[in-house]
Design a protein around this motif. Structure first.
Motif, PDB file in Angstrom:
ATOM      1  N   LYS A  87       0.834  -1.209   0.000  1.00 22.04           N
ATOM      2  CA  LYS A  87       0.000   0.000   0.000  1.00 22.04           C
ATOM      3  C   LYS A  87       0.864   1.252   0.000  1.00 22.04           C
ATOM      4  O   LYS A  87       1.885   1.306   0.676  1.00 22.04           O
ATOM      5  CB  LYS A  87      -0.916  -0.004   1.230  1.00 22.04           C
ATOM      6  CG  LYS A  87      -1.869   1.185   1.302  1.00 22.04           C
ATOM      7  CD  LYS A  87      -2.794   1.086   2.511  1.00 22.04           C
ATOM      8  CE  LYS A  87      -2.071   1.422   3.794  1.00 22.04           C
ATOM      9  NZ  LYS A  87      -2.987   1.554   4.954  1.00 22.04           N
ATOM     10  N   LYS A  88       0.426   2.241  -0.750  1.00 19.24           N
ATOM     11  CA  LYS A  88       1.083   3.550  -0.760  1.00 19.24           C
ATOM     12  C   LYS A  88       0.015   4.618  -0.574  1.00 19.24           C
ATOM     13  O   LYS A  88      -1.009   4.603  -1.261  1.00 19.24           O
ATOM     14  CB  LYS A  88       1.835   3.768  -2.077  1.00 19.24           C
ATOM     15  CG  LYS A  88       2.579   5.102  -2.126  1.00 19.24           C
ATOM     16  CD  LYS A  88       3.523   5.183  -3.311  1.00 19.24           C
ATOM     17  CE  LYS A  88       2.781   5.255  -4.628  1.00 19.24           C
ATOM     18  NZ  LYS A  88       3.685   5.505  -5.780  1.00 19.24           N
ATOM     19  N   SER A  89       0.243   5.520   0.359  1.00 16.44           N
ATOM     20  CA  SER A  89      -0.744   6.559   0.671  1.00 16.44           C
ATOM     21  C   SER A  89      -0.486   7.806  -0.161  1.00 16.44           C
ATOM     22  O   SER A  89       0.635   8.329  -0.194  1.00 16.44           O
ATOM     23  CB  SER A  89      -0.703   6.906   2.165  1.00 16.44           C
ATOM     24  OG  SER A  89      -1.023   5.786   2.957  1.00 16.44           O
ATOM     25  N   GLU A  90      -1.538   8.264  -0.835  1.00 15.99           N
ATOM     26  CA  GLU A  90      -1.501   9.535  -1.552  1.00 15.99           C
ATOM     27  C   GLU A  90      -2.384  10.533  -0.809  1.00 15.99           C
ATOM     28  O   GLU A  90      -3.003  10.204   0.195  1.00 15.99           O
ATOM     29  CB  GLU A  90      -1.985   9.333  -2.995  1.00 15.99           C
ATOM     30  CG  GLU A  90      -1.157   8.340  -3.810  1.00 15.99           C
ATOM     31  CD  GLU A  90       0.252   8.849  -4.097  1.00 15.99           C
ATOM     32  OE1 GLU A  90       0.507  10.050  -3.848  1.00 15.99           O
ATOM     33  OE2 GLU A  90       1.097   8.059  -4.553  1.00 15.99           O
ATOM     34  N   ALA A  91      -2.449  11.757  -1.323  1.00 16.36           N
ATOM     35  CA  ALA A  91      -3.183  12.812  -0.618  1.00 16.36           C
ATOM     36  C   ALA A  91      -4.663  12.511  -0.488  1.00 16.36           C
ATOM     37  O   ALA A  91      -5.273  12.728   0.569  1.00 16.36           O
ATOM     38  CB  ALA A  91      -2.980  14.150  -1.342  1.00 16.36           C
ATOM     39  N   GLU A  92      -5.284  11.970  -1.551  1.00 13.75           N
ATOM     40  CA  GLU A  92      -6.731  11.793  -1.547  1.00 13.75           C
ATOM     41  C   GLU A  92      -7.180  10.340  -1.647  1.00 13.75           C
ATOM     42  O   GLU A  92      -8.378  10.063  -1.657  1.00 13.75           O
ATOM     43  CB  GLU A  92      -7.349  12.586  -2.703  1.00 13.75           C
ATOM     44  CG  GLU A  92      -7.107  14.092  -2.586  1.00 13.75           C
ATOM     45  CD  GLU A  92      -7.724  14.866  -3.738  1.00 13.75           C
ATOM     46  OE1 GLU A  92      -8.278  14.205  -4.643  1.00 13.75           O
ATOM     47  OE2 GLU A  92      -7.648  16.102  -3.725  1.00 13.75           O
ATOM     48  N   TYR A  93      -6.243   9.412  -1.732  1.00 10.55           N
ATOM     49  CA  TYR A  93      -6.625   8.006  -1.859  1.00 10.55           C
ATOM     50  C   TYR A  93      -5.439   7.119  -1.505  1.00 10.55           C
ATOM     51  O   TYR A  93      -4.308   7.600  -1.321  1.00 10.55           O
ATOM     52  CB  TYR A  93      -7.093   7.691  -3.288  1.00 10.55           C
ATOM     53  CG  TYR A  93      -6.048   7.977  -4.345  1.00 10.55           C
ATOM     54  CD1 TYR A  93      -5.083   7.026  -4.681  1.00 10.55           C
ATOM     55  CD2 TYR A  93      -6.015   9.207  -5.000  1.00 10.55           C
ATOM     56  CE1 TYR A  93      -4.114   7.282  -5.624  1.00 10.55           C
ATOM     57  CE2 TYR A  93      -5.044   9.476  -5.952  1.00 10.55           C
ATOM     58  CZ  TYR A  93      -4.096   8.519  -6.254  1.00 10.55           C
ATOM     59  OH  TYR A  93      -3.130   8.773  -7.182  1.00 10.55           O
ATOM     60  N   GLN A  94      -5.705   5.825  -1.392  1.00  4.29           N
ATOM     61  CA  GLN A  94      -4.658   4.821  -1.185  1.00  4.29           C
ATOM     62  C   GLN A  94      -4.448   4.068  -2.498  1.00  4.29           C
ATOM     63  O   GLN A  94      -5.400   3.800  -3.231  1.00  4.29           O
ATOM     64  CB  GLN A  94      -5.074   3.832  -0.093  1.00  4.29           C
ATOM     65  CG  GLN A  94      -5.499   4.452   1.224  1.00  4.29           C
ATOM     66  CD  GLN A  94      -4.341   4.949   2.045  1.00  4.29           C
ATOM     67  OE1 GLN A  94      -3.193   4.619   1.776  1.00  4.29           O
ATOM     68  NE2 GLN A  94      -4.630   5.786   3.030  1.00  4.29           N
TER      69      GLN A  94
END
Length: 428
Positions: A87-94
């Motif tokens: 998993k990689k976390s972005e500003a508005e979604y995973q």
């Protein structure tokens, strides 16, 4: 438990090439354990083109999947080494990356004591033997002479030609996903060799390593501590696979449990936050070993030998995780006048294993759902009405029916379950 939103994105990165035979292996060896829906999820993910990024909602819609069904399938696929999730976390979604691995061949699967034993629990020894016979291959004829043509004899290659040293390429092949047990074998072997240099990794069979890891986890021992017990329970003059006396190892682990310096310090973080009695109790169930937890329920007194044997069966033999085992212990003792009837407890444990329950919260929710189903059934019996159809997987309903078929007093009513959840308190 993973929390995946439909808007979260995903990509699939195959780590192995897939053959037509793999379909049969998945259906014959993996489906009886994971269920056909989980295998369907594996097929659906494998059908996504590498490099293609889509939303989970798109995957759910095209395959008529709910988010809960997908997450439940992931856990089983990961546990069996068919899938790894990143998993990689972005500003508005995973952004999730699912790495798929080839299923094990019948030889690799049935030759693995952990996997073969798990399959036997679901299909029985007779069916397991039938599967072994189905995929049996004939030995080469030892009484015949091998007169096959050699590569060199047919092609007469000139190995001085530079093309033979420059043409090799790195590409895809068959790769198996690892099965994580949480036991550090390297640390264990280092400690064991410090005690007795004769030990090597080849001193133990695969099933012996599994039993050592599970007993270590059951009592929360350091690898160095369990190594000392293993040395006392090991006989070098026995045949391979029979050198470890697992019963004696369990006895040593039990007898030395009073020495807290041998045990690991709990480090697992909890998903239960807040200062309510329920949150505190869940945190304790998630971080304590079943032996510690049962002892705490008994005001610090050592559990009785039959109860310790039952816990050993639940965790070492059946593979129930420590947190779920703790939730099961609390549930059974709460509904059975502070007793742990072995037969009933093992039956509920089997249900939890088949349902793929792996967290305390999931276990409590499962017990609550089962209690509601039981109450609805009793109401329908009183009114003479037929039970309405419940849109659940057949295997889940079959599992719940096994529990409900026990003495009706063994299962909480919805009111009792609500009171149980609201007033749960293990103590500080």
């Amino acid at each position: 438990m993973k929390e995946i939103s439909p808007s979260d994105l995903l990509e699939v990165r195959p780590q192995s090439l897939f053959s037509t035979e793999d379909y049969k292996y998945l259906l014959d060896l993996y489906a009886p354990i994971l269920g056909i829906k989980a295998i369907g999820v594996y097929f659906a993910l494998s059908n996504i083109e590498p490099g293609e990024v889509i939303s989970h909602q798109s995957l759910f819609t095209r395959n008529q999947l709910s988010a809960g069904e997908f997450i439940a399938a992931l856990s089983g696929l990961e546990a069996m080494g068919l899938l790894q999730t990143y998993k990689k976390s972005e500003a508005e979604y995973q952004l999730y990356c699912y790495c798929t691995y080839s299923p094990r061949t019948p030889r690799e699967f049935l030759g693995n004591e952990l996997l073969a034993g798990t399959l036997a629990k679901y299909v029985g020894e007779t069916a397991l033997e039938a599967l072994a016979n189905k995929y049996q291959t004939e030995d080469v004829p030892q009484e015949y002479e091998n007169v096959s043509q050699t590569f060199q004899g047919f092609f007469s290659p000139d190995f001085s030609d530079p093309i033979y040293g420059e043409s090799a390429k790195d590409t895809g092949g068959r790769k198996l996903g690892s099965i994580n047990t949480g036991f550090d074998r390297n640390a264990f072997m280092k400690a064991l060799r410090a005690i007795d240099p004769r030990f090597t990794f080849d001193s133990f069979s695969k099933v012996e390593f599994v039993k050592i890891a599970r007993i270590s986890a059951l009592y929360n021992y350091e690898e160095s501590a369990i190594a000392g017990f293993v040395r006392e329970a090991f006989l070098f003059n026995k045949p391979m696979g029979e050198r470890l006396n697992a019963k004696h190892l369990s006895k040593l682990a039990e007898e030395n449990y009073k020495f807290s310096y041998l045990r690991k310090t709990p480090s697992k973080s909890s998903e239960a936050h807040g200062d309510s009695e329920l949150a505190r109790s869940i945190r304790q169930m998630e971080t304590m070993t079943p032996v510690e937890f049962l002892s705490k329920l008994q005001k610090g007194n050592k559990p009785a030998k039959p109860d310790l044997d039952l816990i050993n069966t639940l965790t070492v033999e059946m593979g129930l995780s420590a947190p779920v085992c703790n939730a099961l212990i609390l549930y059974v003792t709460t509904t059975n006048n502070n007793t742990l009837p072995a037969s009933f407890t093992q039956k509920v444990a089997g249900s939890l294993v088949r349902e793929g329950v792996d967290t305390v919260v999931d276990a409590i929710n499962y017990f609550a759902e089962t209690s509601k189903s039981k109450a609805k059934k009793k109401t329908n019996v009183k009114t003479g009405k037929k039970s309405p159809k419940v849109e659940e997987e057949p295997i889940a309903e079959e599992v719940k029916e096994e529990i409900r078929s026990e003495d009706e007093s063994d299962i909480m009513t919805p009111e009792e379950m609500e009171d149980f959840l609201n007033n749960i308190d293990i103590g500080e």
